[in-house]
Design a protein around this motif. Structure first.
Motif, PDB file in Angstrom:
ATOM      1  N   PRO A   7      42.482  40.876  26.126  1.00 25.20           N
ATOM      2  CA  PRO A   7      42.292  39.496  26.037  1.00 25.20           C
ATOM      3  C   PRO A   7      43.060  38.557  26.406  1.00 25.20           C
ATOM      4  N   GLY A   8      42.611  37.751  27.430  1.00 24.35           N
ATOM      5  CA  GLY A   8      43.321  36.789  28.425  1.00 24.35           C
ATOM      6  C   GLY A   8      43.179  35.307  27.821  1.00 24.35           C
ATOM      7  N   PRO A   9      43.919  34.659  28.769  1.00 24.70           N
ATOM      8  CA  PRO A   9      43.660  33.042  28.493  1.00 24.70           C
ATOM      9  C   PRO A   9      42.249  32.672  28.773  1.00 24.70           C
ATOM     10  N   ALA A  10      41.760  33.153  29.786  1.00 24.78           N
ATOM     11  CA  ALA A  10      40.447  32.682  30.230  1.00 24.78           C
ATOM     12  C   ALA A  10      39.216  33.754  29.908  1.00 24.78           C
ATOM     13  N   GLY A  11      39.458  34.618  29.290  1.00 25.01           N
ATOM     14  CA  GLY A  11      38.562  35.568  28.916  1.00 25.01           C
ATOM     15  C   GLY A  11      39.298  37.210  29.055  1.00 25.01           C
ATOM     16  N   ARG A  12      38.733  38.108  29.260  1.00 22.89           N
ATOM     17  CA  ARG A  12      39.082  39.596  29.381  1.00 22.89           C
ATOM     18  C   ARG A  12      39.692  39.799  30.574  1.00 22.89           C
ATOM     19  N   LEU A  13      40.951  40.658  30.542  1.00 24.85           N
ATOM     20  CA  LEU A  13      41.578  40.938  31.739  1.00 24.85           C
ATOM     21  C   LEU A  13      41.453  42.508  32.024  1.00 24.85           C
ATOM     22  N   GLU A  14      40.874  43.069  33.102  1.00 28.31           N
ATOM     23  CA  GLU A  14      40.737  44.380  33.339  1.00 28.31           C
ATOM     24  C   GLU A  14      41.956  45.005  33.863  1.00 28.31           C
ATOM     25  N   GLY A  15      42.445  46.038  33.233  1.00 29.59           N
ATOM     26  CA  GLY A  15      43.539  46.485  33.599  1.00 29.59           C
ATOM     27  C   GLY A  15      43.656  48.083  33.581  1.00 29.59           C
ATOM     28  N   LYS A  16      44.812  48.815  34.143  1.00 34.67           N
ATOM     29  CA  LYS A  16      44.983  50.150  34.166  1.00 34.67           C
ATOM     30  C   LYS A  16      46.297  50.396  33.501  1.00 34.67           C
ATOM     31  N   LYS A  54      55.503  54.870  36.997  1.00 32.17           N
ATOM     32  CA  LYS A  54      55.161  55.728  36.293  1.00 32.17           C
ATOM     33  C   LYS A  54      55.880  57.133  36.413  1.00 32.17           C
ATOM     34  N   ALA A  55      56.373  57.262  37.862  1.00 28.05           N
ATOM     35  CA  ALA A  55      57.020  58.582  38.065  1.00 28.05           C
ATOM     36  C   ALA A  55      58.252  58.685  37.304  1.00 28.05           C
ATOM     37  N   ARG A  56      58.889  57.434  37.086  1.00 26.87           N
ATOM     38  CA  ARG A  56      60.293  57.279  36.454  1.00 26.87           C
ATOM     39  C   ARG A  56      60.208  57.082  34.994  1.00 26.87           C
ATOM     40  N   GLY A  57      59.126  57.352  34.357  1.00 24.37           N
ATOM     41  CA  GLY A  57      59.005  57.229  32.927  1.00 24.37           C
ATOM     42  C   GLY A  57      58.660  55.767  32.180  1.00 24.37           C
ATOM     43  N   PHE A  58      58.390  54.897  33.061  1.00 28.54           N
ATOM     44  CA  PHE A  58      57.964  53.545  32.421  1.00 28.54           C
ATOM     45  C   PHE A  58      56.561  53.749  31.926  1.00 28.54           C
ATOM     46  N   SER A  59      56.429  52.856  30.923  1.00 27.29           N
ATOM     47  CA  SER A  59      54.942  52.540  30.526  1.00 27.29           C
ATOM     48  C   SER A  59      54.655  51.520  31.577  1.00 27.29           C
ATOM     49  N   VAL A  60      53.535  51.530  32.254  1.00 34.72           N
ATOM     50  CA  VAL A  60      53.142  50.537  33.325  1.00 34.72           C
ATOM     51  C   VAL A  60      51.829  50.188  33.028  1.00 34.72           C
ATOM     52  N   LEU A  61      51.518  48.834  33.493  1.00 32.00           N
ATOM     53  CA  LEU A  61      50.551  48.332  33.353  1.00 32.00           C
ATOM     54  C   LEU A  61      50.189  47.426  34.880  1.00 32.00           C
ATOM     55  N   ARG A  62      48.874  47.693  35.399  1.00 28.18           N
ATOM     56  CA  ARG A  62      48.594  46.679  36.476  1.00 28.18           C
ATOM     57  C   ARG A  62      46.972  46.291  35.920  1.00 28.18           C
ATOM     58  N   PHE A  63      46.938  45.149  36.519  1.00 21.90           N
ATOM     59  CA  PHE A  63      45.813  44.401  36.236  1.00 21.90           C
ATOM     60  C   PHE A  63      45.317  43.553  37.177  1.00 21.90           C
ATOM     61  N   ASN A  64      43.877  43.292  36.939  1.00 16.96           N
ATOM     62  CA  ASN A  64      43.117  42.139  38.043  1.00 16.96           C
ATOM     63  C   ASN A  64      43.422  40.690  37.180  1.00 16.96           C
ATOM     64  N   PHE A  65      44.117  39.946  38.300  1.00 18.07           N
ATOM     65  CA  PHE A  65      44.039  38.436  37.834  1.00 18.07           C
ATOM     66  C   PHE A  65      42.398  37.987  37.441  1.00 18.07           C
ATOM     67  N   ARG A  66      42.496  36.714  36.627  1.00 19.26           N
ATOM     68  CA  ARG A  66      41.142  36.220  36.379  1.00 19.26           C
ATOM     69  C   ARG A  66      40.220  36.094  37.653  1.00 19.26           C
ATOM     70  N   GLY A  67      39.039  36.410  37.654  1.00 21.84           N
ATOM     71  CA  GLY A  67      38.106  36.208  38.499  1.00 21.84           C
ATOM     72  C   GLY A  67      37.669  37.427  39.446  1.00 21.84           C
ATOM     73  N   VAL A  68      38.940  38.325  39.312  1.00 22.85           N
ATOM     74  CA  VAL A  68      38.826  39.587  40.003  1.00 22.85           C
ATOM     75  C   VAL A  68      38.390  40.727  39.481  1.00 22.85           C
ATOM     76  N   ARG A  70      36.310  42.997  37.076  1.00 22.08           N
ATOM     77  CA  ARG A  70      35.742  42.874  35.922  1.00 22.08           C
ATOM     78  C   ARG A  70      36.592  41.869  35.056  1.00 22.08           C
ATOM     79  N   SER A  71      37.573  41.279  35.574  1.00 21.02           N
ATOM     80  CA  SER A  71      38.419  40.018  34.672  1.00 21.02           C
ATOM     81  C   SER A  71      37.479  38.834  34.931  1.00 21.02           C
ATOM     82  N   GLN A  72      37.425  38.210  33.510  1.00 19.25           N
ATOM     83  CA  GLN A  72      36.924  37.031  33.541  1.00 19.25           C
ATOM     84  C   GLN A  72      37.651  35.604  33.994  1.00 19.25           C
ATOM     85  N   GLY A  73      37.249  34.463  34.252  1.00 27.50           N
ATOM     86  CA  GLY A  73      37.374  33.301  34.512  1.00 27.50           C
ATOM     87  C   GLY A  73      37.594  33.385  36.103  1.00 27.50           C
TER      88      GLY A  73
END
Length: 227
Positions: A7-16, A54-68, A70-73
């Motif tokens: 849930p983002g400031p301008a609608g949903r944000l799509e991420g991996k 990811k290879a170094r054991g982090f919890s990793v998130l990437r996402f599309n900015f608004r308007g990119v 399936r991210s809204q806005g």
């Protein structure tokens, strides 16, 4: 690597998102290049950065900015995108309450957003900045830069000439004990086409050197360790 909707400031944000196996593992956030220039979370540079953490054991998130994707806005000149990044980091931290620290990584426009986020979030212990657009945006907000990190740039970058980046970042002050490392990669352009392997080597070398130092600093007794 599950798909996530934030849930983002301008609608949903799509991420991996890939969670770490260790509950106290650090978190990393990866930010893509300019939405108006074809940037999205699946570009080769974004995916490489994601895989490195990811290879170094982090919890990793990437996402599309608004308007990119399936991210809204819609594109918001960097202001809304900074809010998107802060919201995404909040989401990652909420899903990793035991995380020991955070890192941010960004490519081009994403590097500019990442370094602004760095100034606002004291829990960020390091950064990877690929092709920061120092000729398009003001980086003087790094006053001083509060965490050590790597700037990787191609010496054949026609969009952001590497000498412009060196000149701009040379004016940035850093806190005591903080080092901004720079790696100029021969032959590479802004998008690192045909030079992704060299960029990956640069990032790998830096992380393998820096992460053990961060772990030692976090383990040091005292009120606040170095970042």
């Amino acid at each position: 690597m599950p798909d996530v909707i934030i849930p983002g400031p301008a609608g949903r944000l799509e991420g991996k998102y890939t969670p770490a196996k260790n509950a106290t593992a650090p978190v990393a956030l990866v930010l893509h290049a300019h939405p108006r220039g074809g940037g999205h979370m699946e570009t080769p540079v974004s995916m490489m950065l994601y895989d490195q953490f990811k290879a170094r054991g982090f919890s990793v998130l990437r996402f599309n900015f608004r308007g990119v994707g399936r991210s809204q806005g819609s594109y918001d000149q960097g202001l809304g995108e900074l809010s998107d990044a802060a919201t995404a980091l909040d989401w990652a931290q909420a899903h990793n309450p035991g995380a020991s620290y955070c890192w941010v990584a960004g490519h081009s426009f994403g590097a500019w957003i990442a370094m602004q986020l760095l100034m606002r979030r004291p829990e960020i212990a390091g950064f990877i900045s690929v092709s920061p657009p120092t000729n398009m945006y003001d980086f003087t907000f790094l006053a001083p830069c509060p965490a050590s990190g790597l700037i990787a740039h191609g010496d054949s970058d026609a969009i952001v000439p590497h000498d412009d980046m060196i000149r701009a970042m040379g004016k940035v002050r850093s806190q005591k004990g903080i080092t901004i490392s720079t790696d100029i990669i021969p032959g590479a352009g802004h998008l690192f086409r045909d030079h992704l392997t060299e960029l990956e080597t640069s990032v790998t070398t830096y992380l393998d050197k820096r992460l053990p130092e961060v772990e030692r600093e976090k383990a040091e007794p005292g009120p606040v360790g170095k970042r």
